[in-house]
Design a protein around this motif. Structure first.
Motif, PDB file in Angstrom:
ATOM      1  N   GLU A  81      12.439   0.264  -4.344  1.00 30.29           N
ATOM      2  CA  GLU A  81      13.021  -0.398  -3.171  1.00 30.29           C
ATOM      3  C   GLU A  81      12.565   0.356  -1.928  1.00 30.29           C
ATOM      4  OE1 GLU A  81      17.435  -1.633  -1.458  1.00 30.29           O
ATOM      5  OE2 GLU A  81      17.184  -1.118  -3.578  1.00 30.29           O
ATOM      6  N   VAL A  82      11.527  -0.176  -1.290  1.00 32.59           N
ATOM      7  CA  VAL A  82      10.937   0.502  -0.133  1.00 32.59           C
ATOM      8  C   VAL A  82      10.797  -0.473   1.033  1.00 32.59           C
ATOM      9  CG1 VAL A  82       9.680   2.227  -1.459  1.00 32.59           C
ATOM     10  CG2 VAL A  82       8.609   0.021  -1.013  1.00 32.59           C
ATOM     11  N   TYR A 138     -11.496   3.754  -5.897  1.00 30.80           N
ATOM     12  CA  TYR A 138     -10.210   4.435  -5.811  1.00 30.80           C
ATOM     13  C   TYR A 138      -9.399   3.941  -4.620  1.00 30.80           C
ATOM     14  CZ  TYR A 138      -7.033   7.956  -7.488  1.00 30.80           C
ATOM     15  OH  TYR A 138      -5.947   8.564  -8.064  1.00 30.80           O
ATOM     16  N   LEU A 139     -10.067   3.702  -3.506  1.00 32.23           N
ATOM     17  CA  LEU A 139      -9.344   3.180  -2.346  1.00 32.23           C
ATOM     18  C   LEU A 139      -8.847   1.761  -2.604  1.00 32.23           C
ATOM     19  CD1 LEU A 139     -11.479   4.655   0.571  1.00 32.23           C
ATOM     20  CD2 LEU A 139      -9.035   5.023   0.187  1.00 32.23           C
ATOM     21  N   SER A 140      -9.629   0.956  -3.307  1.00 32.61           N
ATOM     22  CA  SER A 140      -9.156  -0.392  -3.689  1.00 32.61           C
ATOM     23  C   SER A 140      -7.954  -0.294  -4.606  1.00 32.61           C
ATOM     24  CB  SER A 140     -10.281  -1.165  -4.392  1.00 32.61           C
ATOM     25  OG  SER A 140     -11.338  -1.448  -3.510  1.00 32.61           O
ATOM     26  N   LEU A 141      -8.002   0.654  -5.552  1.00 30.13           N
ATOM     27  CA  LEU A 141      -6.874   0.892  -6.445  1.00 30.13           C
ATOM     28  C   LEU A 141      -5.624   1.269  -5.656  1.00 30.13           C
ATOM     29  CD1 LEU A 141      -5.461   1.741  -9.161  1.00 30.13           C
ATOM     30  CD2 LEU A 141      -6.641   3.924  -8.920  1.00 30.13           C
ATOM     31  N   CYS A 142      -5.771   2.187  -4.715  1.00 31.13           N
ATOM     32  CA  CYS A 142      -4.624   2.633  -3.904  1.00 31.13           C
ATOM     33  C   CYS A 142      -4.031   1.477  -3.101  1.00 31.13           C
ATOM     34  CB  CYS A 142      -5.052   3.753  -2.955  1.00 31.13           C
ATOM     35  SG  CYS A 142      -5.420   5.314  -3.770  1.00 31.13           S
ATOM     36  N   LYS A 143      -4.897   0.717  -2.470  1.00 37.46           N
ATOM     37  CA  LYS A 143      -4.418  -0.398  -1.636  1.00 37.46           C
ATOM     38  C   LYS A 143      -3.653  -1.414  -2.484  1.00 37.46           C
ATOM     39  CE  LYS A 143      -7.353  -3.454  -0.191  1.00 37.46           C
ATOM     40  NZ  LYS A 143      -8.462  -4.120   0.529  1.00 37.46           N
ATOM     41  N   ASN A 144      -4.192  -1.756  -3.648  1.00 38.75           N
ATOM     42  CA  ASN A 144      -3.526  -2.727  -4.516  1.00 38.75           C
ATOM     43  C   ASN A 144      -2.192  -2.200  -5.031  1.00 38.75           C
ATOM     44  OD1 ASN A 144      -5.462  -4.732  -4.317  1.00 38.75           O
ATOM     45  ND2 ASN A 144      -6.645  -3.981  -6.035  1.00 38.75           N
ATOM     46  N   PHE A 145      -2.157  -0.923  -5.409  1.00 39.35           N
ATOM     47  CA  PHE A 145      -0.914  -0.345  -5.904  1.00 39.35           C
ATOM     48  C   PHE A 145       0.158  -0.342  -4.818  1.00 39.35           C
ATOM     49  CE2 PHE A 145       1.824   3.440  -6.145  1.00 39.35           C
ATOM     50  CZ  PHE A 145       2.488   3.167  -7.328  1.00 39.35           C
ATOM     51  N   ILE A 146      -0.207   0.105  -3.633  1.00 40.60           N
ATOM     52  CA  ILE A 146       0.776   0.259  -2.551  1.00 40.60           C
ATOM     53  C   ILE A 146       1.291  -1.084  -2.059  1.00 40.60           C
ATOM     54  CG2 ILE A 146       1.120   1.129  -0.201  1.00 40.60           C
ATOM     55  CD1 ILE A 146      -1.014   3.287  -0.908  1.00 40.60           C
ATOM     56  N   THR A 147       0.425  -2.088  -1.999  1.00 40.57           N
ATOM     57  CA  THR A 147       0.833  -3.387  -1.442  1.00 40.57           C
ATOM     58  C   THR A 147       1.450  -4.319  -2.481  1.00 40.57           C
ATOM     59  OG1 THR A 147      -1.419  -4.251  -1.757  1.00 40.57           O
ATOM     60  CG2 THR A 147      -0.890  -3.292   0.385  1.00 40.57           C
ATOM     61  N   LYS A 148       1.179  -4.071  -3.776  1.00 43.60           N
ATOM     62  CA  LYS A 148       1.673  -4.996  -4.811  1.00 43.60           C
ATOM     63  C   LYS A 148       2.673  -4.326  -5.760  1.00 43.60           C
ATOM     64  CE  LYS A 148      -2.655  -7.621  -4.682  1.00 43.60           C
ATOM     65  NZ  LYS A 148      -3.879  -8.032  -5.443  1.00 43.60           N
ATOM     66  N   LEU A 158       2.528   5.158   3.308  1.00 34.13           N
ATOM     67  CA  LEU A 158       1.770   5.571   2.133  1.00 34.13           C
ATOM     68  C   LEU A 158       0.304   5.154   2.253  1.00 34.13           C
ATOM     69  CD1 LEU A 158       1.869   7.003  -0.521  1.00 34.13           C
ATOM     70  CD2 LEU A 158       2.713   4.912  -1.612  1.00 34.13           C
ATOM     71  N   LEU A 159       0.063   3.990   2.832  1.00 29.04           N
ATOM     72  CA  LEU A 159      -1.319   3.577   3.098  1.00 29.04           C
ATOM     73  C   LEU A 159      -2.000   4.560   4.042  1.00 29.04           C
ATOM     74  CD1 LEU A 159      -1.009  -0.305   3.590  1.00 29.04           C
ATOM     75  CD2 LEU A 159      -2.321   0.828   1.807  1.00 29.04           C
ATOM     76  N   ASN A 160      -1.311   4.939   5.092  1.00 31.95           N
ATOM     77  CA  ASN A 160      -1.873   5.883   6.061  1.00 31.95           C
ATOM     78  C   ASN A 160      -2.171   7.238   5.422  1.00 31.95           C
ATOM     79  OD1 ASN A 160      -2.039   4.343   8.423  1.00 31.95           O
ATOM     80  ND2 ASN A 160       0.122   4.649   8.904  1.00 31.95           N
ATOM     81  N   ARG A 161      -1.234   7.725   4.600  1.00 35.71           N
ATOM     82  CA  ARG A 161      -1.440   9.030   3.957  1.00 35.71           C
ATOM     83  C   ARG A 161      -2.622   8.980   2.989  1.00 35.71           C
ATOM     84  NH1 ARG A 161       4.197   9.158   2.881  1.00 35.71           N
ATOM     85  NH2 ARG A 161       3.785   9.378   0.645  1.00 35.71           N
ATOM     86  N   SER A 162      -2.774   7.855   2.290  1.00 32.63           N
ATOM     87  CA  SER A 162      -3.897   7.703   1.358  1.00 32.63           C
ATOM     88  C   SER A 162      -5.220   7.722   2.106  1.00 32.63           C
ATOM     89  CB  SER A 162      -3.764   6.391   0.574  1.00 32.63           C
ATOM     90  OG  SER A 162      -2.585   6.363  -0.189  1.00 32.63           O
ATOM     91  N   ARG A 183       6.004   8.830   9.969  1.00 29.80           N
ATOM     92  CA  ARG A 183       7.066   7.947   9.488  1.00 29.80           C
ATOM     93  C   ARG A 183       8.438   8.468   9.895  1.00 29.80           C
ATOM     94  NH1 ARG A 183      10.768   5.490   8.668  1.00 29.80           N
ATOM     95  NH2 ARG A 183      11.396   4.178   6.903  1.00 29.80           N
ATOM     96  N   ASP A 184       8.559   9.798  10.103  1.00 34.20           N
ATOM     97  CA  ASP A 184       9.843  10.383  10.464  1.00 34.20           C
ATOM     98  C   ASP A 184      10.302   9.990  11.860  1.00 34.20           C
ATOM     99  OD1 ASP A 184       7.507  12.057  11.127  1.00 34.20           O
ATOM    100  OD2 ASP A 184       8.980  13.389  12.071  1.00 34.20           O
ATOM    101  N   LEU A 185       9.413   9.390  12.665  1.00 34.69           N
ATOM    102  CA  LEU A 185       9.781   8.948  14.014  1.00 34.69           C
ATOM    103  C   LEU A 185      10.172   7.473  14.058  1.00 34.69           C
ATOM    104  CD1 LEU A 185       7.048  10.806  16.128  1.00 34.69           C
ATOM    105  CD2 LEU A 185       9.420  11.500  15.679  1.00 34.69           C
ATOM    106  N   ILE A 186      10.371   6.880  12.866  1.00 30.34           N
ATOM    107  CA  ILE A 186      10.791   5.473  12.781  1.00 30.34           C
ATOM    108  C   ILE A 186      12.116   5.410  12.035  1.00 30.34           C
ATOM    109  CG2 ILE A 186      10.170   3.161  11.995  1.00 30.34           C
ATOM    110  CD1 ILE A 186       7.264   4.035  11.952  1.00 30.34           C
ATOM    111  N   GLU A 187      13.087   4.748  12.618  1.00 27.76           N
ATOM    112  CA  GLU A 187      14.378   4.568  11.976  1.00 27.76           C
ATOM    113  C   GLU A 187      14.677   3.082  11.836  1.00 27.76           C
ATOM    114  OE1 GLU A 187      17.421   6.650  14.047  1.00 27.76           O
ATOM    115  OE2 GLU A 187      16.336   8.556  14.102  1.00 27.76           O
ATOM    116  N   LYS A 188      15.241   2.708  10.692  1.00 23.80           N
ATOM    117  CA  LYS A 188      15.568   1.304  10.436  1.00 23.80           C
ATOM    118  C   LYS A 188      17.071   1.150  10.272  1.00 23.80           C
ATOM    119  CE  LYS A 188      14.457  -2.588   7.387  1.00 23.80           C
ATOM    120  NZ  LYS A 188      13.719  -3.040   6.170  1.00 23.80           N
TER     121      LYS A 188
END
Length: 348
Positions: A231-232, A214-224, A240-244, A324-329
């Motif tokens: 559009e993220v 499941y963690l491999s699934l999450c990593k692949n989904f989030i990164t690919k 999202l990786l951190n929350r997972s 994530r709320d403490l980062i602004e782009k």
């Protein structure tokens, strides 16, 4: 694998297994190794067993009858009749040779070993090991020559890098034994002859494999998949990786409904993830349960691969661990360059 100091190496035999499609031979040894040198025995034991993860367990299978799995049958003969060790090792080498027909399969040494006092849970058991070394490294050897020293080069095997291995514990025979596997070469789908064609093993459907998959699934989904469908920013991916990962570190049990609600949040992201999961399971020929106990060792193992580093050109690496709320782009109007603004209370 840990706790191997007590392991007794009862016998080892080495055969040379080539690729028949390239005209390479199968050369069988007539006798097992002479293990008179205790240092050599210890080095071999470390080489053979040091790379296994004892939590990642498999078992032998067959499409119709487990007794028709060749490796399972030959290993069973070794357990039942240790005097047949050399004869069964030759049959194993023949079978591996017949399965080594892919163009990328390399010639190498094939070791069959018989162990005693191998740690298994809270006990010690017998085990049979199958190993293949395909990669060679160059070493320098310094030796005295008269009043001086000379240097020559030799090719050999690095005992810290096992290419392929299979350790079969004498446990749970009726279900295909408990098996651990190593395969660090030929990881492409079409060249996994060691696991699929030769050993014919499948992972146990236990908490370790469910957590790991499941963690491999999450990593692949989030990164690919995630950045392709939505559009993220890279920082959102890392969030999202951190929350997972935090979910798996904080919970004792996994729930698909709870995970998607707490981690994915948005319906369209959840729908995309569920579709990706279905395709992932089909491609990997696995089934991940919707609910299972989270295995701590699998989480620790997977955490190494969850990269939470934001790389900005070649100048900056920003490690993001949460909030994530403490980062602004934004984009600087004067220079036209992108920027991140990090909000914090103190530095250390």
């Amino acid at each position: 694998m840990t706790g191997i100091d007590s392991v007794q190496l009862k016998g080892v035999i080495v055969h040379k297994v080539g690729n028949p499609t390239r005209g390479e031979e199968l050369r069988l040894s007539a006798n097992a190794l002479t293990l008179n040198d205790e240092i050599v025995s210890k080095l071999l034991t470390k080489y053979f067993l040091g790379s296994f993860n004892e939590n990642e367990q498999y078992h032998f299978t067959h499409i119709s009858d487990l007794a028709l799995n060749e490796v399972y049958t030959y290993v069973t003969q070794i357990f039942d009749n240790p005097a047949s060790f050399e004869a069964q090792s030759a049959l194993l080498a023949h079978f591996l040779y017949n399965k080594s027909t892919h163009v990328k399969v390399k010639e190498g040494e094939f070791y069959v070993a018989h162990f005693d006092d191998v740690p298994f849970g809270n006990s010690y058991v017998q085990a049979v090991g199958l190993f293949k070394s395909e990669s060679k490294e160059t070493f320098l050897k310094v030796f005295p020559h008269g009043q001086s020293w000379e240097v020559i080069h030799e090719e050999g095997v690095n005992i810290n890098k096992l290419d392929k291995g299979c350790l079969i514990f004498r446990q749970d025979r009726e279900n295909g034994y408990v098996v651990c596997v190593v395969d660090v070469t030929n990881k492409q789908q079409d060249t996994q002859y060691w696991i699929k064609d030769f050993l014919q093993v499948e992972p146990y459907a236990d908490s370790y494999h469910h957590t790991n998959n499941y963690l491999s699934l999450c990593k692949n989904f989030i990164t690919k998949e995630y950045p392709e469908k939505f559009e993220v920013a890279k920082s959102d991916q890392i969030d999202l990786l951190n929350r997972s990962m935090d979910y798996f570190k904080e919970k004792e049990d996994f729930s698909m409904e709870e995970f998607t609600r707490e981690v994915m949040h948005h319906d369209e992201v959840i729908d995309s993830f569920m579709e990706y999961k279905k395709n992932y399971e089909s491609a990997k020929s696995i089934n991940i349960e919707d609910e299972f106990a989270i295995h701590v060792s699998a989480v620790k193992q997977q955490q190494k691969g969850f990269k939470t580093v934001l790389k900005l050109d070649k100048n900056f690496h920003v490690y993001i661990h949460g909030r994530r709320d403490l980062i602004e782009k934004g984009i600087d109007e004067m220079s036209g360059k992108k920027y991140y603004k990090l909000l914090f209370d103190e530095e250390s």
